[in-house]
Design a protein around this motif. Structure first.
Motif, mmCIF file in Angstrom:
data_model
loop_
_atom_site.group_PDB
_atom_site.id
_atom_site.type_symbol
_atom_site.label_atom_id
_atom_site.label_comp_id
_atom_site.label_asym_id
_atom_site.label_seq_id
_atom_site.Cartn_x
_atom_site.Cartn_y
_atom_site.Cartn_z
ATOM 1 N N ASP A 159 0.831 -1.200 0.000
ATOM 2 C CA ASP A 159 0.000 0.000 0.000
ATOM 3 C C ASP A 159 0.872 1.259 0.000
ATOM 4 O OD1 ASP A 159 -2.411 1.477 0.166
ATOM 5 O OD2 ASP A 159 -2.106 1.745 2.322
ATOM 6 N N GLY A 160 0.593 2.160 -0.933
ATOM 7 C CA GLY A 160 1.359 3.393 -1.057
ATOM 8 C C GLY A 160 2.532 3.308 -2.003
ATOM 9 N N THR A 161 2.939 2.095 -2.383
ATOM 10 C CA THR A 161 4.106 1.943 -3.253
ATOM 11 C C THR A 161 3.865 2.541 -4.637
ATOM 12 O OG1 THR A 161 5.001 0.000 -2.122
ATOM 13 C CG2 THR A 161 5.542 0.243 -4.455
ATOM 14 N N ALA A 162 2.682 2.334 -5.197
ATOM 15 C CA ALA A 162 2.409 2.856 -6.537
ATOM 16 C C ALA A 162 2.567 4.373 -6.574
ATOM 17 C CB ALA A 162 1.004 2.451 -6.977
ATOM 18 N N ASP A 163 2.052 5.056 -5.565
ATOM 19 C CA ASP A 163 2.174 6.517 -5.521
ATOM 20 C C ASP A 163 3.628 6.945 -5.342
ATOM 21 O OD1 ASP A 163 -0.548 6.809 -5.835
ATOM 22 O OD2 ASP A 163 -0.952 7.004 -3.695
ATOM 23 N N LYS A 164 4.364 6.222 -4.516
ATOM 24 C CA LYS A 164 5.783 6.553 -4.310
ATOM 25 C C LYS A 164 6.575 6.395 -5.598
ATOM 26 C CE LYS A 164 6.136 5.433 0.624
ATOM 27 N NZ LYS A 164 6.781 4.550 1.633
ATOM 28 N N LEU A 165 6.281 5.345 -6.347
ATOM 29 C CA LEU A 165 7.004 5.130 -7.604
ATOM 30 C C LEU A 165 6.628 6.199 -8.630
ATOM 31 C CD1 LEU A 165 6.877 1.234 -7.918
ATOM 32 C CD2 LEU A 165 8.747 2.676 -7.103
ATOM 33 N N ALA A 166 5.368 6.597 -8.650
ATOM 34 C CA ALA A 166 4.957 7.669 -9.563
ATOM 35 C C ALA A 166 5.708 8.957 -9.256
ATOM 36 C CB ALA A 166 3.452 7.889 -9.454
ATOM 37 N N ALA A 167 5.998 9.180 -7.985
ATOM 38 C CA ALA A 167 6.662 10.421 -7.584
ATOM 39 C C ALA A 167 8.178 10.346 -7.681
ATOM 40 C CB ALA A 167 6.268 10.768 -6.139
ATOM 41 N N ASN A 168 8.741 9.163 -7.472
ATOM 42 C CA ASN A 168 10.199 9.063 -7.275
ATOM 43 C C ASN A 168 10.967 8.255 -8.304
ATOM 44 O OD1 ASN A 168 9.909 10.451 -4.755
ATOM 45 N ND2 ASN A 168 9.257 8.535 -3.813
ATOM 46 N N SER A 169 10.290 7.429 -9.072
ATOM 47 C CA SER A 169 11.014 6.499 -9.944
ATOM 48 C C SER A 169 10.861 6.877 -11.414
ATOM 49 C CB SER A 169 10.517 5.066 -9.730
ATOM 50 O OG SER A 169 11.366 4.145 -10.376
ATOM 51 N N HIS A 170 11.983 6.874 -12.122
ATOM 52 C CA HIS A 170 12.007 7.135 -13.566
ATOM 53 C C HIS A 170 12.878 6.078 -14.237
ATOM 54 C CE1 HIS A 170 10.564 11.004 -12.093
ATOM 55 N NE2 HIS A 170 10.155 11.274 -13.318
ATOM 56 N N TRP A 171 12.520 5.770 -15.471
ATOM 57 C CA TRP A 171 13.283 4.765 -16.201
ATOM 58 C C TRP A 171 14.673 5.283 -16.551
ATOM 59 C CZ3 TRP A 171 11.483 0.191 -15.738
ATOM 60 C CH2 TRP A 171 10.104 -0.011 -15.614
ATOM 61 N N GLU A 172 15.594 4.361 -16.590
ATOM 62 C CA GLU A 172 16.953 4.715 -16.989
ATOM 63 C C GLU A 172 16.983 5.186 -18.440
ATOM 64 O OE1 GLU A 172 17.023 2.205 -13.441
ATOM 65 O OE2 GLU A 172 16.106 1.860 -15.407
ATOM 66 N N TYR A 173 16.017 4.769 -19.231
ATOM 67 C CA TYR A 173 15.887 5.225 -20.615
ATOM 68 C C TYR A 173 15.154 6.567 -20.638
ATOM 69 C CZ TYR A 173 14.778 5.246 -25.597
ATOM 70 O OH TYR A 173 14.665 5.589 -26.925
ATOM 71 N N ASP A 174 15.838 7.614 -20.975
ATOM 72 C CA ASP A 174 15.262 8.953 -21.178
ATOM 73 C C ASP A 174 14.556 9.517 -19.948
ATOM 74 O OD1 ASP A 174 16.242 9.232 -23.688
ATOM 75 O OD2 ASP A 174 14.320 9.108 -24.735
ATOM 76 N N ASP A 175 14.813 8.955 -18.786
ATOM 77 C CA ASP A 175 14.236 9.477 -17.539
ATOM 78 C C ASP A 175 12.705 9.534 -17.596
ATOM 79 O OD1 ASP A 175 14.800 10.398 -14.908
ATOM 80 O OD2 ASP A 175 14.397 12.460 -15.509
ATOM 81 N N LEU A 176 12.097 8.582 -18.287
ATOM 82 C CA LEU A 176 10.641 8.560 -18.434
ATOM 83 C C LEU A 176 9.964 8.177 -17.121
ATOM 84 C CD1 LEU A 176 10.475 6.770 -21.896
ATOM 85 C CD2 LEU A 176 9.931 9.158 -21.435
ATOM 86 N N PRO A 177 8.745 8.675 -16.856
ATOM 87 C CA PRO A 177 8.046 8.348 -15.617
ATOM 88 C C PRO A 177 7.711 6.865 -15.532
ATOM 89 C CG PRO A 177 6.622 9.597 -17.096
ATOM 90 C CD PRO A 177 7.996 9.645 -17.687
ATOM 91 N N TYR A 178 7.761 6.336 -14.331
ATOM 92 C CA TYR A 178 7.739 4.887 -14.137
ATOM 93 C C TYR A 178 6.498 4.209 -14.716
ATOM 94 C CZ TYR A 178 8.435 0.343 -12.063
ATOM 95 O OH TYR A 178 8.616 -1.009 -11.892
ATOM 96 N N TRP A 179 5.315 4.651 -14.345
ATOM 97 C CA TRP A 179 4.117 3.919 -14.746
ATOM 98 C C TRP A 179 3.736 4.127 -16.204
ATOM 99 C CZ3 TRP A 179 3.583 0.000 -12.044
ATOM 100 C CH2 TRP A 179 3.700 0.002 -10.654
#
Length: 386
Positions: A159-179
């Motif tokens: 719970d809460g992980t999806a929102d954290k990844l949307a805010a904090n995680s980007h792909w190594e390819y072109d820094d694209l947003p995670y989801w």
């Protein structure tokens, strides 16, 4: 195929991540039993250990697909190699300026011939030697989510992980947003399934697969480099993502694309190059667990078993050769042995060393054969190529 009681006891004496599947798929336990075991994944054994590795920002190992430390090492190595290349080129230019030979900047390489291009276009996507045997780190966010999802972890434990990844995680390819996914079909397949599991709206990424399907029905992660042929690896990982999307959302707007991808593999009987009829690669009939992103007959057969449950269809007879490969690997004691571990950094090992009886393989192979045999006899003529 009734599971030998000794083998069943051996399979039941395992981590909850495996045991609940044995109870459900092989032991015929009532739902209350295997669901109770499945609930333990979040608090015991492999599942609890992997959950404990999660970073505060929602990621694992500080990266989307690769650990942060791994990316930093790669960047440092590339910078060093670039500096060395520039120094070498500067020396070569100086030598050429004092030489009576070919002027600097000229070349005698005419590039690939038309015959070479025609041959490449006519061949299957997998080369004779590809990257399926090479290793990579398997500790970052996407791999950790895939593993927990496949172990049956209740999404509520994240719970809460999806929102954290949307805010904090980007792909190594072109820094694209995670989801939103990136350009790699395999990565996007994993992401589609993981996002649907965690309750994200993955509609755009689901449509991405329809838009990026190759004319012959499959997918290829090298499309971004101009490839117009499909790949066994990319196709299976795309199919697994689409199947999970349908299972988790109840939507069927990508079903035609999924069925076309299945047909791509079935035309090749899950094993062979369509151009030559030869085994598509040494990985095709090799038992290596965890599967990771690598295609194998068992990985594909278990996918088709699961898809048939959703679609309400019988096994396709074109799987017969792959089923024969799986059956042929069964040991006299009713177990399957680990044949290879895909190299790469992991948080911890979850299966046995090479050569030992593998409970994970024994579960997957047994339930595939049970599903196949329940449909009635189909001729199986293939034998293992190695």
């Amino acid at each position: 195929m009734a599971t030998d009681p000794a083998v069943l006891d051996w399979l039941l004496d395992t981590d909850p991540a495996l045991r609940w599947q044995v109870e459900r798929d092989l032991a015929g336990a009532p739902p209350a039993v295997w669901q109770a075991t499945r609930a333990r994944v979040a608090t015991e054994g492999f599942g609890a250990a992997l959950l404990a590795k999660q970073d505060d920002d929602g990621q694992w190992a500080g990266g989307a697909f690769f650990p942060k430390a791994f990316i930093e090492q790669m960047q440092a190595r590339e910078a060093e190699q670039q500096a060395e290349q520039q120094a070498t080129e500067a020396t070569a230019v100086g030598d050429a300026a004092t030489s009576a030979g070919t002027p600097a900047g000229d070349t005698t390489d005419d590039g690939p011939s038309a015959d070479d291009a025609e041959a490449a276009a006519a061949s299957d996507a997998e080369p004779e030697q590809d990257s399926a045997w090479s290793g990579q780190p398997y500790t970052a966010t996407t791999w950790s989510l895939v593993t927990l999802r496949e172990w049956g972890l209740d999404a509520a434990a994240l719970d809460g992980t999806a929102d954290k990844l949307a805010a904090n995680s980007h792909w190594e390819y072109d820094d694209l947003p995670y989801w939103g996914g990136e350009v790699d079909c395999c990565i996007n397949g994993f992401t589609l399934a993981n996002g649907a599991w965690l309750g994200e709206d993955m509609s755009d990424l689901a449509r991405w697969f329809v838009e990026h399907q190759q004319p012959e029905g499959g997918w290829n992660c090298e499309w971004v480099e101009g490839s117009t042929r499909a790949s066994f690896h990319s196709t299976l990982n795309s199919l697994k993502g689409l199947l999970a999307w349908e299972q988790l959302t109840g939507r069927n707007d990508t079903r035609d694309a999924r069925h076309a991808g299945e047909e791509y593999l079935l035309r090749r009987r899950l094993l062979y190059r369509e151009s030559t009829g030869e085994l598509v690669g040494p990985w095709a009939d090799c038992l290596a667990y965890p599967f990771r992103w690598v295609y194998s007959a068992l990985n594909a057969a278990d996918y088709f078993r699961e898809a048939s449950v959703l679609d309400g269809t019988a096994p396709d007879e074109r799987m017969a050769d792959a089923i024969a490969v799986i059956r042929d690997a069964r040991q006299p004691d009713g177990r399957w042995r680990q044949e290879r571990r895909h190299p790469g950094e992991v948080w911890f090992e979850i299966d046995v060393p090479v050569g030992e009886p593998s409970p994970w393989f024994t579960l997957v192979a047994t339930r595939v054969l049970d599903w196949w045999d329940a449909a009635g006899p189909v001729p199986e003529t293939a034998s293992r190529a190695h």
